[in-house]
Design an enzyme around this catalytic site. Structure first.
Site, PDB file in Angstrom:
ATOM      1  N   LYS A 276       0.837  -1.198   0.000  1.00  0.00           N
ATOM      2  CA  LYS A 276       0.000   0.000   0.000  1.00  0.00           C
ATOM      3  C   LYS A 276       0.873   1.249   0.000  1.00  0.00           C
ATOM      4  O   LYS A 276       1.992   1.211   0.494  1.00  0.00           O
ATOM      5  CB  LYS A 276      -0.863   0.028   1.283  1.00  0.00           C
ATOM      6  CG  LYS A 276      -2.019  -0.939   1.283  1.00  0.00           C
ATOM      7  CD  LYS A 276      -2.844  -0.768   2.541  1.00  0.00           C
ATOM      8  CE  LYS A 276      -4.016  -1.743   2.570  1.00  0.00           C
ATOM      9  NZ  LYS A 276      -5.005  -1.521   1.505  1.00  0.00           N
ATOM     10  N   ARG A 350     -10.412 -11.406   1.972  1.00  0.00           N
ATOM     11  CA  ARG A 350     -11.263 -12.459   1.408  1.00  0.00           C
ATOM     12  C   ARG A 350     -10.582 -13.823   1.489  1.00  0.00           C
ATOM     13  O   ARG A 350     -11.245 -14.854   1.546  1.00  0.00           O
ATOM     14  CB  ARG A 350     -11.642 -12.091  -0.033  1.00  0.00           C
ATOM     15  CG  ARG A 350     -10.470 -11.905  -0.964  1.00  0.00           C
ATOM     16  CD  ARG A 350     -10.808 -11.112  -2.206  1.00  0.00           C
ATOM     17  NE  ARG A 350     -11.020  -9.688  -1.920  1.00  0.00           N
ATOM     18  CZ  ARG A 350     -11.391  -8.789  -2.817  1.00  0.00           C
ATOM     19  NH1 ARG A 350     -11.602  -9.152  -4.081  1.00  0.00           N
ATOM     20  NH2 ARG A 350     -11.544  -7.532  -2.476  1.00  0.00           N
TER      21      ARG A 350
HETATM   22  N1  BES Z   1      -8.120  -3.599   4.312  1.00  0.00           N
HETATM   23  C1  BES Z   1      -8.240  -3.228   2.957  1.00  0.00           C
HETATM   24  C2  BES Z   1      -9.518  -2.443   2.660  1.00  0.00           C
HETATM   25  C3  BES Z   1      -9.588  -1.048   3.227  1.00  0.00           C
HETATM   26  C4  BES Z   1      -8.854  -0.029   2.662  1.00  0.00           C
HETATM   27  C5  BES Z   1     -10.457  -0.776   4.250  1.00  0.00           C
HETATM   28  C6  BES Z   1      -8.967   1.254   3.169  1.00  0.00           C
HETATM   29  C7  BES Z   1     -10.587   0.502   4.742  1.00  0.00           C
HETATM   30  C8  BES Z   1      -9.826   1.514   4.209  1.00  0.00           C
HETATM   31  C9  BES Z   1      -8.262  -4.453   2.074  1.00  0.00           C
HETATM   32  O1  BES Z   1      -7.487  -5.520   2.494  1.00  0.00           O
HETATM   33  C10 BES Z   1      -7.744  -4.050   0.736  1.00  0.00           C
HETATM   34  O2  BES Z   1      -6.639  -3.597   0.670  1.00  0.00           O
HETATM   35  N2  BES Z   1      -8.576  -4.178  -0.292  1.00  0.00           N
HETATM   36  C11 BES Z   1      -8.219  -3.772  -1.595  1.00  0.00           C
HETATM   37  C12 BES Z   1      -8.853  -4.746  -2.562  1.00  0.00           C
HETATM   38  C13 BES Z   1      -8.383  -4.614  -3.979  1.00  0.00           C
HETATM   39  C14 BES Z   1      -6.911  -4.977  -4.075  1.00  0.00           C
HETATM   40  C15 BES Z   1      -9.207  -5.519  -4.846  1.00  0.00           C
HETATM   41  C16 BES Z   1      -8.732  -2.359  -1.828  1.00  0.00           C
HETATM   42  O3  BES Z   1      -9.775  -1.995  -1.315  1.00  0.00           O
HETATM   43  O4  BES Z   1      -8.030  -1.605  -2.511  1.00  0.00           O
HETATM   44 ZN    ZN Z   2      -5.475  -5.383   1.895  1.00  0.00          ZN
END
Ligand code: BES
Ligand code: ZN
Ligand code: ZN
Length: 497
Positions: A276, A350
């Site tokens: 990230k 997931r």
């Molecule tokens: N934990 C994150 C989702 C998230 C991001 C929750 C910001 C709250 C605030 C999750 O694990 C994630 O990173 N999801 C990705 C999925 C994508 C790669 C398909 C996302 O939301 O970008």
């Molecule tokens: Zn994530």
């Protein structure tokens, strides 16, 4: 600050406290708010407040009055807005404001008067929502503050004074317990990620289970390997901290149904090799708020003793990049035998949930299963911080969730689950891939999970927006975890039969 709630159905004239709190609907006669039982000099002060028009009961406003009376030295007036629009949630929020302001009154005792002006909020709900709001509003996370706020009281006793018997001590007690369980979930969420590892989360869930006499079990990595939970293990393999699967069981002798609740417990989500960006990454300590909701809900459920069995499962892991971390392109096999191409290591929730869901459905054969997860940033794009997103395979269960959401004030909004969405999850070299084509991210997250629940009625709640950063609700501290899900899950199982 520690808030202790008490209840009395005596007249206000039999009481005294360092502060009196009066909830005032807009443009209402003071006597309707219970003030007619106050000493005359205090009534006169309130009357002059009205004459001066400095406070009219407008929603969201408050007014603080010093009275000069020994029994009631100060009065806090809290505006409720239009009486006809007064809802349980509006009262909860008003009480939340009171809980937040109470330490600043610098008194160790306070009384809140319940009166006819609140009459049309049902008897049962009234004591409960007020207690809930007070307990939630007073919450602060101070674990790591080395100096306390010196001149503020450490503990305040607040008595709900209810001479008209609009509610009862039982519902006040229930509200206090619901707030306490929510505050437990909040503190789990707020605990920094160097402290709250999967093992520490397991320890705290175990301590809760012991206190509430719930059966508790942890599966460690070797047991999960034997069971074939390679999606979950893959997520945690880049971390020094071992992954854990926690199982808490509440049983009722006369229960015929079993509800399973499963929480995403990523104690820190760096994204893994699909790293990230650094801005705001600290917030990914909240990526275990689904798990926190399950632990808090299990506490609350154990205390309320509904006539249904409840299995709480937490999939706990830390998502880190490392020499041993999983790579984009890896193919892993899930508990239910499906193979998954991990195309983005940041779509890890997931993966851990898929194994946890397949496990609980297979081992416990629940009547229904719910999962709670900070699953997608897309959910915040869709719904902001105002509601949880929901995906389901069962309209009846979804209706139950909607009722619980309405009762608890924890809003849920269903998103469509058309079969076409699932198509973009077809794998090239494996059965599935863990990301879709980029559109409808929240729905795709749900569609992935659906592959792991079989035919069991299921609702997925994406709590990404609702779990923290909620600014518009007076009983939520804006910069920290909300404990969302605890009260909703409690209501869901309490309403079950
Ligand atoms: N934990 C994150 C989702 C998230 C991001 C929750 C910001 C709250 C605030 C999750 O694990 C994630 O990173 N999801 C990705 C999925 C994508 C790669 C398909 C996302 O939301 O970008
Ligand atoms: Zn994530
Ligand atoms: Zn995550």
């Amino acid at each position: 600050m520690d808030l202790k709630l008490e209840y009395s159905s005596k007249s206000l004239s039999a009481e005294k406290a360092g502060a009196l709190v009066v909830l005032v609907p807009e443009e209402t006669d003071w006597s309707l708010c219970g003030a007619k039982e106050l000493p005359e000099d205090v009534q006169n002060v309130l009357e002059s407040v009205r004459k001066l028009k400095v406070f009219s009961g407008k929603k969201g406003t408050t007014h603080h009055v010093v009275t000069g009376n020994g029994n009631w030295p100060q009065v806090l007036l809290v505006g409720l807005g239009d009486r006809k629009e007064l809802t349980a949630e509006a009262l909860r929020r008003a009480a939340g404001k009171v809980g937040r302001l109470i330490p600043s009154l610098k008194s160790t005792t306070a009384a809140l008067i319940l009166s006819g002006s609140l009459e049309h909020v049902t008897t049962h709900a009234l004591g409960m929502v007020l207690a809930e709001g007070l307990g939630l509003g007073a919450y602060e996370y101070t674990e790591f503050k080395s100096s306390e706020n010196g001149d503020l009281p450490k503990s305040v006793r607040v008595k709900l004074v209810d001479p008209e018997k609009l509610t009862d001590s039982k519902s006040v007690k229930a509200g206090a317990l619901r707030a306490e369980a929510t505050n437990l979930a909040r503190s789990l969420g707020n605990t920094p990620p160097n402290v709250l590892s999967p093992s520490e989360l397991a320890k705290r869930a175990e301590a809760m289970s012991k206190r509430q006499k719930l059966k508790f079990r942890v599966l460690d990595e070797s047991e999960m390997r034997k069971l074939g939970m390679h999606m979950l293990l893959g997520v945690g393999q880049g971390s020094e901290e071992p992954s854990k699967l926690l199982i808490m069981e509440y049983r009722h002798d006369k229960a015929s149904d079993t509800v399973a609740i499963v929480g995403k417990g990523i104690t820190f989500d760096t994204g893994g090799i699909s790293l990230k960006p650094s801005k705001g990454m600290d917030e990914m300590k909240f990526d275990m708020c689904g798990a926190a909701a399950v632990v808090g809900a299990m506490q609350s459920i154990a205390q309320h003793k509904p006539k249904v069995n409840v299995i709480g499962v937490v999939a706990a892991a830390e998502n880190m990049p490392d020499g041993k971390a999983q790579r984009p392109g890896d193919i892993v096999k899930a508990y239910n035998g499906k193979t998954v191409e991990v195309l983005n290591t940041d779509a890890e929730g997931r993966l851990v949930l898929g194994d946890a869901l397949a496990y609980v459905v297979d081992q416990f054969k629940p009547t229904a299963v719910l999962d709670l997860a900070t699953l997608t940033g897309a959910c915040i794009v869709a719904l902001g911080h105002q509601a949880c997103g929901a995906i389901t395979n069962n309209a009846e269960l979804m209706d139950k969730v909607r009722v619980a959401a309405e009762q608890s004030g924890e809003r849920v909004w269903e998103l469509p689950n058309y079969p076409e969405y699932a198509e973009s999850l077809k794998g090239k070299h494996g059965d599935l891939r863990n990301i879709g084509d980029g559109d409808a991210g929240t729905i795709i997250g749900g569609a992935f999970l659906q592959h792991f629940v079989g035919e069991t009625p299921w609702v997925h709640l994406d709590i990404a927006g609702a779990a923290w950063s909620v600014k518009h609700v007076d009983y939520h501290p804006s910069g920290s975890a909300t404990g969302v899900g605890v009260r909703l899950l409690t209501d869901l199982v309490l309403n079950w039969n």
